[in-house]
Scaffold this active site. Structure first.
Site, short mmCIF file in Angstrom:
data_model
loop_
_atom_site.label_atom_id
_atom_site.label_comp_id
_atom_site.label_asym_id
_atom_site.label_seq_id
_atom_site.Cartn_x
_atom_site.Cartn_y
_atom_site.Cartn_z
N HIS A 121 0.83 -1.61 -0.07
CA HIS A 121 0.08 0.11 -0.02
C HIS A 121 0.54 1.13 -0.03
O HIS A 121 2.23 0.81 0.57
CB HIS A 121 -0.79 -0.14 1.33
CG HIS A 121 0.11 0.04 2.64
ND1 HIS A 121 0.05 0.69 3.22
CD2 HIS A 121 0.37 -1.22 3.07
CE1 HIS A 121 0.52 0.74 4.18
NE2 HIS A 121 0.93 -0.82 4.62
N ASP A 122 0.50 1.98 -0.71
CA ASP A 122 0.72 3.83 -0.43
C ASP A 122 2.22 3.52 -1.04
O ASP A 122 2.80 4.97 -1.33
CB ASP A 122 1.32 4.18 0.87
CG ASP A 122 -0.35 4.05 1.02
OD1 ASP A 122 -1.37 4.47 0.71
OD2 ASP A 122 -1.06 3.66 2.26
N GLY A 139 5.14 -1.13 2.80
CA GLY A 139 4.20 -0.31 2.32
C GLY A 139 5.04 1.33 2.12
O GLY A 139 6.44 1.59 3.12
#
Length: 256
Positions: A121-122, A139
């Protein structure tokens, strides 16, 4: 017209452009957009909100746009954005962003992502990168253009990989890797410049000579990182200036 196998499942809210191929038993979820000329193999799952550009190839058993693997995630609206001309091979997993991490995972253009890679994520990925098999990002990792990650390389959360850097097979990265630098080892350390990569991408002899001197200042002069970055900031060569800017902006510190 798109070519969609009769066993594929496409949510009514998904947008599939002309010329897109969707293979057998693939699932295209709600709020997914796939650009013209893209090819989705069999048994692929794409969840949204996800925007995929044109001329991408996504091979069987990939999971693209699934919820982030983050215990803080509570179902908030987050996104995955993928550019054009990317190749995503078997069993690759790419997660959407998180609400408190910027809200988006973004991948640029013309990236080659081999089997079993994970992009968490991200993460923010540039263009023209290569992820060899089983390379994994935690992440919030940032990967600049023209970076190569060797097989089974691992990158800790919030780290940055500078443009034209190179991770060797099995490198474990827990700090930022400056542009143009090769990194190797279970706790990755610098192993010189990515000279072959620089030559392949058209860096001149003068530019490479300037970068070699910059590497000496950063890693072999005995200066502290802050002192080395300050000295490099006075150099006029754009590549060296980019290196100095990257080092000075580092929050996790650079590999040394």
């Amino acid at each position: 017209m798109s070519e969609v196998h009769p066993t594929a499942v496409i949510d009514p809210s998904a947008t599939v452009a002309d010329g897109v191929h969707v293979g057998a038993y693939s699932i295209i979820g709600a709020e997914v957009s796939i650009g013209a000329g893209s090819w989705v193999g069999p048994h692929v799952v794409i969840q949204g909100p996800t925007r995929i550009g044109a001329d991408n190839r996504i091979f069987q058993f990939a999971s693209v746009g699934e919820q982030p693997q983050d215990k803080k995630f509570r179902g908030e609206l987050t996104y995955l954005e993928i550019g054009d001309g990317n190749t995503i091979r078997e069993f690759v997993t790419i997660n959407r962003g998180t609400g408190d991490g910027g809200g988006v995972t973004r991948i640029g253009d013309d990236n080659w992502i081999m089997a079993y890679c994970h992009i968490a994520h991200d993460c923010l990925i540039g263009s023209h990168t290569v992820f060899a098999n089983n390379a994994s990002l935690a992440g919030h990792v940032e990967v600049a253009d023209h970076v190569i990650l060797g097989g089974f390389s691992l990158v800790h959360q919030f780290c940055r990989l500078g443009a034209y850097s190179f991770l060797a097979f099995g490198a474990h990265v827990d700090r930022d890797v400056p542009p143009y630098v090769m990194a190797a080892g279970q706790r990755a350390t610098p192993r010189g410049l990515n000279l072959e990569g620089l030559r392949r991408h058209g860096f001149s002899r003068h530019e490479i000579r300037e970068l070699k001197e910059a590497y000496r200042v950063l890693y072999r002069s005995g200066l502290r990182v802050e002192e080395a970055a300050a000295e490099l900031a006075d150099r006029t060569d754009p590549a060296v200036a980019a290196l100095a800017t990257f080092v000075r902006a580092s929050h996790r510190g650079i590999i040394r």
